[in-house]
Design a protein around this motif. Sequence first.
Motif, PDB file in Angstrom:
ATOM      1  N   GLY A 164       0.817  -1.201   0.000  1.00 48.60           N
ATOM      2  CA  GLY A 164       0.000   0.000   0.000  1.00 48.60           C
ATOM      3  C   GLY A 164       0.851   1.251   0.000  1.00 48.60           C
ATOM      4  O   GLY A 164       2.038   1.219  -0.349  1.00 48.60           O
ATOM      5  N   VAL A 165       0.234   2.342   0.412  1.00 45.51           N
ATOM      6  CA  VAL A 165       0.884   3.651   0.312  1.00 45.51           C
ATOM      7  C   VAL A 165       0.662   4.444   1.592  1.00 45.51           C
ATOM      8  O   VAL A 165      -0.459   4.504   2.111  1.00 45.51           O
ATOM      9  N   ILE A 166       1.717   5.062   2.097  1.00 46.79           N
ATOM     10  CA  ILE A 166       1.641   6.124   3.104  1.00 46.79           C
ATOM     11  C   ILE A 166       2.031   7.409   2.388  1.00 46.79           C
ATOM     12  O   ILE A 166       3.200   7.602   2.060  1.00 46.79           O
ATOM     13  N   GLU A 167       1.058   8.258   2.098  1.00 51.00           N
ATOM     14  CA  GLU A 167       1.381   9.476   1.357  1.00 51.00           C
ATOM     15  C   GLU A 167       2.146  10.444   2.264  1.00 51.00           C
ATOM     16  O   GLU A 167       1.877  10.553   3.454  1.00 51.00           O
ATOM     17  N   ARG A 168       3.106  11.151   1.642  1.00 54.72           N
ATOM     18  CA  ARG A 168       3.969  12.056   2.403  1.00 54.72           C
ATOM     19  C   ARG A 168       4.036  13.413   1.720  1.00 54.72           C
ATOM     20  O   ARG A 168       3.838  13.518   0.498  1.00 54.72           O
ATOM     21  N   ASP A 169       4.352  14.462   2.513  1.00 53.21           N
ATOM     22  CA  ASP A 169       4.537  15.784   1.930  1.00 53.21           C
ATOM     23  C   ASP A 169       5.973  15.950   1.465  1.00 53.21           C
ATOM     24  O   ASP A 169       6.777  15.006   1.511  1.00 53.21           O
ATOM     25  N   GLU A 170       6.307  17.163   1.046  1.00 49.02           N
ATOM     26  CA  GLU A 170       7.648  17.394   0.486  1.00 49.02           C
ATOM     27  C   GLU A 170       8.756  17.219   1.517  1.00 49.02           C
ATOM     28  O   GLU A 170       9.933  17.041   1.172  1.00 49.02           O
ATOM     29  N   ASN A 171       8.393  17.214   2.803  1.00 53.06           N
ATOM     30  CA  ASN A 171       9.385  17.026   3.868  1.00 53.06           C
ATOM     31  C   ASN A 171       9.451  15.581   4.359  1.00 53.06           C
ATOM     32  O   ASN A 171      10.165  15.285   5.306  1.00 53.06           O
ATOM     33  N   GLY A 172       8.653  14.713   3.719  1.00 50.61           N
ATOM     34  CA  GLY A 172       8.651  13.312   4.102  1.00 50.61           C
ATOM     35  C   GLY A 172       7.712  12.975   5.236  1.00 50.61           C
ATOM     36  O   GLY A 172       7.660  11.823   5.691  1.00 50.61           O
ATOM     37  N   GLU A 173       6.930  13.970   5.700  1.00 50.86           N
ATOM     38  CA  GLU A 173       5.982  13.733   6.779  1.00 50.86           C
ATOM     39  C   GLU A 173       4.692  13.124   6.225  1.00 50.86           C
ATOM     40  O   GLU A 173       4.214  13.534   5.160  1.00 50.86           O
ATOM     41  N   PRO A 174       4.097  12.156   6.915  1.00 55.43           N
ATOM     42  CA  PRO A 174       2.814  11.604   6.455  1.00 55.43           C
ATOM     43  C   PRO A 174       1.742  12.685   6.379  1.00 55.43           C
ATOM     44  O   PRO A 174       1.601  13.494   7.308  1.00 55.43           O
TER      45      PRO A 174
END
Length: 522
Positions: A164-174
């Motif tokens: 599956g996927v854990i979506e992250r922002d540009e800083n790598g935070e979920p």
Amino acid sequence: MKTIWHNGKMYTMDREGETVEALLTENGKIIAVGTYDELRNEADNEIDLKGAVLYPGFIDNHMHMIGHGQKLLSLDLSKAKSSDEMMDMLLNAYPDLKEDEWFIGEGWNENNFADKKIFTRNELDKVTNSPMYLKRTCRHAAILNSKALELAGITRDTPDPDDGVIERDENGEPTGVLKEGPMDRVLQLIPQPTEKMLTMALEKSVDDLLSLGLTGAVTDDLGYYGNYQNPLQAFRNVIGEKKKFRAHLLRRSTVFMQLMEENAEYNEPWIDPGEMKFFIDGSLGGSTALLSEPYSNDPSTFGTAVLTDEEIHEHVATARKYGQAVAMHMIGDGAVEKGLDAIERHPVPEGKRDRLIHVNVLRDDLVERMKKLPIVLDIQPVFVSSDFPWVMERLGEERLDWAYAWKRLIDKGFICGAGSDAPIEEVDPLLGIYAAVTRRKPGETHEGYLPKEKLSMFEAVGLFTSGSAATIGKADSRGKIGIGFDADFTVLDKDLFEVSEEEILDAAVVMTVVAGDVMYRN
């Protein structure tokens, strides 16, 4: 007691346009068809249809009955037409929720929003301090707030999962968006509903289904609520001689062996055991349906395989060990290919058929392989209404030839039944029939999405009657009007074969009859 049904038009669904004048039923079966004058002297009781139109009982070929009831009892975000409206619904949903209780919402769909907005955990943190879990309409994606992520132990250091996927922002935070496997692991943190809660949800569901003219359903509920005993007992609590309904229970791979080893009891003919159910991929809405080529709008992904090839083969082999067929969720052509590989290697036992669920995206070579196998197809006409036009961007022009290709599949002789996949979509079978014949959303006036795949009214009604009955091995006893068939009827105030397309949705259910007994009357 023998009952005569008369004074209405009655479609047999055996041949297009074929009707009978009167029916005689006894002990839940049709024992004679003919004219009123021929049959009335044999009857102990009469039911006057008063000009209404009787069809074989409508059957939803794929749904989640308990989930549908839970949706009716909980926060339904599917009605939100904008991100602002969804936020208003969240802010006003559970004002008295305690911080240790979960905030649960169902059915959000960013494709209904002009801005296509998907909320992040930071925005959801402003709604509540309780852990929040919001299921997308497809149930293959969810949004969590920071509290829920904390309880699940999901941080920027959590490895990306294989399933599956854990979506992250540009800083790598979920961001809070999870897809497929990680969702299931979070669900394990949410307290399982009790037998009483499941019974209440199922009772709400059955009442709603009967009011919509449905006499039965193929349903996927065993394996979603911890041990199988509670949901199975809920079915036994609700459905039976008192509240008649036909439920064909798919058995999730997670509880299948336990069900088989413990010789679980059902309650036939109202509740009967079905195939072993498992997922191979996700959904097109969440970009997790497994395609053989990358998504046209996002070349970085092919989608998600929620099982390895080895696990798929193990599931099929396990089902065969117990002499059972399988029911495989497969939306993308990549998933279909993997599923076919497994059932070709492990042939289904004689007299049984494997169930392929959804098959939204196919290819010529896959269809040729499917033709050689004993299979049935679960298709969802309402997916056309909900998935188009945005799905065309995900698939691209070249893949549309075998996309949502219900007409071509029927023409090639596949046994097809139609369902709603409720609570993911609206359960009303008239919406499914409308989508099958128009290939558009209610209120739209264009010629339809991929109009060459439009069905005739006979084909569309057949998907919810004789077709669905055939997928559960009841072609000779359910889904048609004839001697020896179950006395399951859907009675409407309109003749679907004579009204305009737009009038389909105006039809009202007059009566729903199961085994000769009126279970709903308007």
